[in-house]
Design an enzyme around this catalytic site. Sequence first.
Site, short mmCIF file in Angstrom:
data_model
loop_
_atom_site.label_atom_id
_atom_site.label_comp_id
_atom_site.label_asym_id
_atom_site.label_seq_id
_atom_site.Cartn_x
_atom_site.Cartn_y
_atom_site.Cartn_z
N GLY A 1 0.80 -1.21 0.00
CA GLY A 1 0.00 0.00 0.00
C GLY A 1 0.83 1.26 0.00
O GLY A 1 0.54 2.21 -0.74
N HIS B 1 1.40 -17.99 10.18
CA HIS B 1 2.23 -16.85 9.80
C HIS B 1 1.59 -16.02 8.68
O HIS B 1 1.13 -14.91 8.91
CB HIS B 1 3.60 -17.36 9.37
CG HIS B 1 4.56 -16.29 8.96
ND1 HIS B 1 4.83 -15.20 9.75
CD2 HIS B 1 5.32 -16.15 7.84
CE1 HIS B 1 5.72 -14.42 9.14
NE2 HIS B 1 6.02 -14.96 7.97
N LEU C 1 7.98 -9.72 1.00
CA LEU C 1 8.47 -8.36 0.74
C LEU C 1 8.61 -8.13 -0.75
O LEU C 1 8.32 -7.04 -1.26
CB LEU C 1 9.81 -8.15 1.44
CG LEU C 1 9.82 -8.33 2.96
CD1 LEU C 1 11.21 -8.07 3.53
CD2 LEU C 1 8.81 -7.42 3.63
N HIS D 1 4.71 -21.21 9.72
CA HIS D 1 6.14 -20.90 9.74
C HIS D 1 6.83 -21.82 10.74
O HIS D 1 6.41 -21.94 11.89
CB HIS D 1 6.35 -19.44 10.13
CG HIS D 1 7.70 -18.91 9.76
ND1 HIS D 1 8.86 -19.40 10.31
CD2 HIS D 1 8.08 -17.95 8.89
CE1 HIS D 1 9.89 -18.75 9.80
NE2 HIS D 1 9.44 -17.86 8.93
N ARG E 1 8.93 -23.84 3.90
CA ARG E 1 8.35 -23.73 5.24
C ARG E 1 7.32 -24.82 5.54
O ARG E 1 7.26 -25.32 6.66
CB ARG E 1 7.71 -22.35 5.41
CG ARG E 1 8.73 -21.24 5.45
CD ARG E 1 8.11 -19.87 5.43
NE ARG E 1 9.13 -18.84 5.58
CZ ARG E 1 8.88 -17.55 5.56
NH1 ARG E 1 7.65 -17.11 5.36
NH2 ARG E 1 9.86 -16.67 5.72
#
Length: 649
Positions: free
Chosen positions: A46, A410, A450, A268, A339
Amino acid sequence: MAKLDSKIPKGRLADKWTLYKEYQKIVSPANKRKIDIIVVGTGLAGGAAAASLGELGFNVKVFCIQDSPRRAHSIAAQGGINAAKNYPNDGDTIYRLYYDTIKGGDYRGREANTYRLAEVSNNIIDQCVAQGVPFAREYSGYLDNRSFGGAQVSRTFYARGQTGQQLLLGAYGALSKEIKKGSVKLFTRREMLDLVIMKDGRARGIIVRNLFTGEIERHSAHAVLIASGGYGNVFFLSTNAMNSNGSAAWRAYKRGALFANPCYVQIHPTCIPVHGDYQSKLTLMSESLRNDGRIWVPKKKEDAQKIQRGEIKANDIPEEDRDYYLERRYPAFGNLVPRDVASRAAKERCDAGFGVGKTGLAVFLDFKDAIKRLGRDVIEARYGNLFQMYEKIVDENPYEVPMRIYPAIHYTMGGLWVDYELQSNIPGLFVAGEANFSDHGANRLGASALMQGLADGYFIIPFTMQNYLADQIAVGKITSDSEEFDQAEKEVRERIDKLMSINGTETVDSIHKRLGHIMWHYVGMARNKEGLEKAISEIQALRKEFWTNVRVPGKTDGINIELEKALRVADFLELGELMARDALHREESAGGHFREEYQTEEGEALRNDKDFMYVAAWEYTGDDKEPMLNKEKLVYEETEVKQRNYKTA
């Protein structure tokens, strides 16, 4: 039934994004000033989108529930961000990053979107370096890289153990520049409570609550972008910030947006274990620790039992009596398996009686060998802040004794359905970052959250949203003085008044915690038909109890945190049921969705590509009515689909 058009461009996989940009429609500089855009959320997706759209010249309103964009939950992604720069010269390519991502997601992601994510990843690093993000560097001055799960190359850029924080500060700087310039207007401490859709079927605004004053506000725009994160807190205990919630996306779902693959939730493997009945959240230890830490449990069950009783400690177990089970089971990847694989392996060892800690629900993450090989100073330079955090929480020194870790909820791979343009099935409603479903399939590789957030915000939305807005100049100014806004605000107020009037005996937290127990036990790491059916029944009963016996103290005007939580838990009670329904209908195991009935002889996930190679996009049909299932078939034009294998290269 909704008509799904993924709008995937024609051409070779590597050419699709280039071709899209060459033929997209754009808005002229003069006309950009006439266009209003709403962005919900100020995390990496955002914040980056709002800054980019503002810099392009659009009028942007950006909303966050925190008192500052810097407090968005993106700050908690510590370990790193992926990109295919191939600085270590170890064989990485854009295609390899794409393939690792699509394979890590167990071939349940959309091919074109996932490839585009890998393709723009390199631009992200250049952008962030230009912003001053202090990535770690080698002695030569080159940016350093480390490994993460699901990859055999080192492609993860990092800023010690604070990567998310540093990237968020970069995006915040870009956002602040546009706020100062006046192209972006920031609304803090606002929570989106509804989406407004006009008679033409387009998303044209939102209803928000001012969390300071309690005032209900209307905000209109030509387009709305939701970038509000995931819904992991439906489990009550998770690694998410306590304010994180799925309400913005859920409100859009109840206005007609499709919700895709809600059962795909990431567990996770590297979390500090639960330590009591009164815990409100869990703390994540970065996956980056698996670069140098080795995961093990005792080989002998009696040794595990002695550790559980406190009779011996980890360092009392000799090397020959330690089971480095990930290295044993997955020799090609070892401790760096994805994971979902690492999490299930930890659960299997603990369920078999080899777990450690007082509860037996933990495994060791040991840095003894790394410290011996590299020296304590090197480990401290790489992970010092993480080690300090662990010691403060657990009161044990991880330089001297192994960490204790256990899987926890997670990230959520499911989210609102979007097409190639990141637009939902509602025209004018775009969705970015964790709030959409599009890039990670059934399991996200570490350091890719990310990557997706910044890819969506900086390099995708600014193109695709223009394509939609190009013909919106003729619409003129969108006002909030309309019948649709009146009705949406009325429904929000009625919902709040109903919650405040129940005046029961159960607190919001107590009901949320009970929901979390149901979700963890029946819709958690392992699922089965009987448990999922039980979960649906119990959630329905709990929802009825909530709406007849919850107590929300305080008033509607001014600060009322209990009212905030009640509105979110009301949505979680509906979302949790949809997650269980999605998991029940998907009779296969894929990534983070593990059905006990569908596994190989070795206990690995067993997909059913013949019957379930599709996106499950659920359509709201009314309260207390079963949702309608829409299917988007997943077609892999240039990718060989095969059973995941992390035992060999």
